[in-house]
Motif scaffolding. Sequence first.
Motif, short mmCIF file in Angstrom:
data_model
loop_
_atom_site.label_atom_id
_atom_site.label_comp_id
_atom_site.label_asym_id
_atom_site.label_seq_id
_atom_site.Cartn_x
_atom_site.Cartn_y
_atom_site.Cartn_z
N VAL A 21 0.84 -1.20 0.00
CA VAL A 21 0.00 0.00 0.00
C VAL A 21 0.87 1.24 0.00
N VAL A 22 0.49 2.22 -0.83
CA VAL A 22 1.13 3.53 -0.80
C VAL A 22 0.09 4.55 -0.36
N ARG A 23 0.43 5.30 0.68
CA ARG A 23 -0.48 6.34 1.15
C ARG A 23 0.14 7.71 0.90
N MET A 24 -0.67 8.63 0.44
CA MET A 24 -0.21 10.00 0.24
C MET A 24 -1.13 10.92 1.02
N ASN A 25 -0.55 11.69 1.94
CA ASN A 25 -1.35 12.56 2.81
C ASN A 25 -2.55 11.81 3.38
N ASP A 26 -2.28 10.62 3.90
CA ASP A 26 -3.28 9.79 4.57
C ASP A 26 -4.36 9.20 3.67
N GLU A 27 -4.17 9.34 2.36
CA GLU A 27 -5.11 8.65 1.47
C GLU A 27 -4.38 7.54 0.73
N THR A 28 -5.03 6.39 0.61
CA THR A 28 -4.43 5.28 -0.09
C THR A 28 -4.49 5.52 -1.60
N LEU A 29 -3.35 5.41 -2.25
CA LEU A 29 -3.31 5.61 -3.69
C LEU A 29 -3.73 4.32 -4.39
N SER A 30 -4.43 4.48 -5.49
CA SER A 30 -4.83 3.32 -6.26
C SER A 30 -3.80 3.09 -7.36
N LEU A 31 -2.78 2.29 -7.03
CA LEU A 31 -1.71 2.02 -7.99
C LEU A 31 -1.86 0.63 -8.57
N HIS B 91 4.60 3.61 -17.54
CA HIS B 91 4.24 3.38 -16.14
C HIS B 91 4.69 4.55 -15.27
N VAL B 92 5.86 5.11 -15.58
CA VAL B 92 6.34 6.26 -14.81
C VAL B 92 5.38 7.43 -14.99
N ALA B 93 4.94 7.66 -16.22
CA ALA B 93 4.02 8.77 -16.49
C ALA B 93 2.72 8.59 -15.70
N ALA B 94 2.22 7.35 -15.68
CA ALA B 94 0.97 7.08 -14.95
C ALA B 94 1.18 7.27 -13.44
N LEU B 95 2.34 6.80 -12.96
CA LEU B 95 2.64 6.94 -11.53
C LEU B 95 2.72 8.41 -11.14
N ARG B 96 3.41 9.20 -11.97
CA ARG B 96 3.52 10.63 -11.66
C ARG B 96 2.14 11.29 -11.61
N ARG B 97 1.28 10.92 -12.54
CA ARG B 97 -0.08 11.49 -12.55
C ARG B 97 -0.78 11.18 -11.23
N LYS B 98 -0.65 9.93 -10.77
CA LYS B 98 -1.33 9.55 -9.53
C LYS B 98 -0.72 10.23 -8.31
N LEU B 99 0.58 10.57 -8.40
CA LEU B 99 1.22 11.26 -7.28
C LEU B 99 0.90 12.76 -7.30
N ILE C 146 8.81 13.95 -7.71
CA ILE C 146 9.84 13.21 -6.96
C ILE C 146 10.42 12.08 -7.81
N VAL C 147 9.65 11.60 -8.80
CA VAL C 147 10.21 10.60 -9.72
C VAL C 147 10.88 11.38 -10.86
N GLU C 148 12.20 11.46 -10.79
CA GLU C 148 12.95 12.28 -11.74
C GLU C 148 13.44 11.47 -12.92
N THR C 149 13.41 12.10 -14.10
CA THR C 149 13.99 11.50 -15.29
C THR C 149 15.47 11.90 -15.35
N VAL C 150 16.35 10.94 -15.53
CA VAL C 150 17.75 11.25 -15.79
C VAL C 150 17.98 10.96 -17.26
N ARG C 151 18.04 12.01 -18.02
CA ARG C 151 18.05 11.93 -19.47
C ARG C 151 19.08 10.95 -20.02
N GLY C 152 18.63 10.02 -20.84
CA GLY C 152 19.53 9.07 -21.47
C GLY C 152 19.97 7.92 -20.56
N VAL C 153 19.58 7.99 -19.28
CA VAL C 153 20.06 6.98 -18.34
C VAL C 153 18.89 6.20 -17.72
N GLY C 154 17.96 6.89 -17.07
CA GLY C 154 16.86 6.19 -16.43
C GLY C 154 16.09 7.08 -15.48
N TYR C 155 15.74 6.54 -14.32
CA TYR C 155 14.92 7.27 -13.35
C TYR C 155 15.50 7.15 -11.95
#
Length: 238
Positions: free
Chosen positions: A151-161, A204-212, A218-227
């Motif tokens: 479970v991931v909670r953000m500001n006391d609400e459970t995120l639907s991931l 998946h990263v894009a969807a995760l960022r939207r939900k956050l 906080i999920v940073e892209t490192v250009r040409g390398v990863g996350y």
Amino acid sequence: MSSKTLVLIVEDEADIAELIAFHLSREGFESRIAGSGRGALDSVNRETPDLIILDIMLPDLDGLEVCRRLKRDPALREVPIVMVTARGEESDVVVGLELGADDYVTKPFSPRVLMARIRAVLRRQEGGQPSDNESLTLAGGAITIDPSRHVVRMNDETLSLTLTEYRLLHYLALRPGFVRTRDQIVSAVRGEGTVLSSRAIDVHVAALRRKLGSLGAIVETVRGVGYRIGEEATVKSA
Ligand code: CA
């Protein structure tokens, strides 16, 4: 065991090697210098360092080959490696990270940045990786990851991931401040019966960022390398 932390500097440009050695000594570290890949392998067999700063462009064995050999050696594979790469050579960074290097800096680097990365790697080595079922907090406590309940909670609400989004966030949160390549993420998050391409990770990263929401950055892209999860965003929970 020597009380001082020993750092092996693998660098064929003598003035850069001396500069790094100077800054290491100011930090209270001891250092050795090897001017070639073969020199590095000789040095580690004489004396095991606590950390290796490894230039990729070397006259004989390149840094990636040195990294590959070190990670194959059971006696040396735990020694952390910080790679030094040329700007624009992100593919070297990707290969090095996948071979097991811990981190990298890009030339020209500021000694202050290099020292900060070295301290971060040593801290991580000392503290050890959080166990798989340890709760983690991100963004100053706004986000909590509870692996025992998935479970991931953000500001006391459970995120639907989705399961993949959950695993992705948890995997990156285990090493805050350190980049992971797409292939590393794929290996870590794919489960039984799921097919996942490295490019699908971007989706998946894009969807995760939207939900956050507002904390998506906080999920940073490192250009040409990863996350990675931004280091300053992260506090390990007690
Ligand atoms: Ca070089």
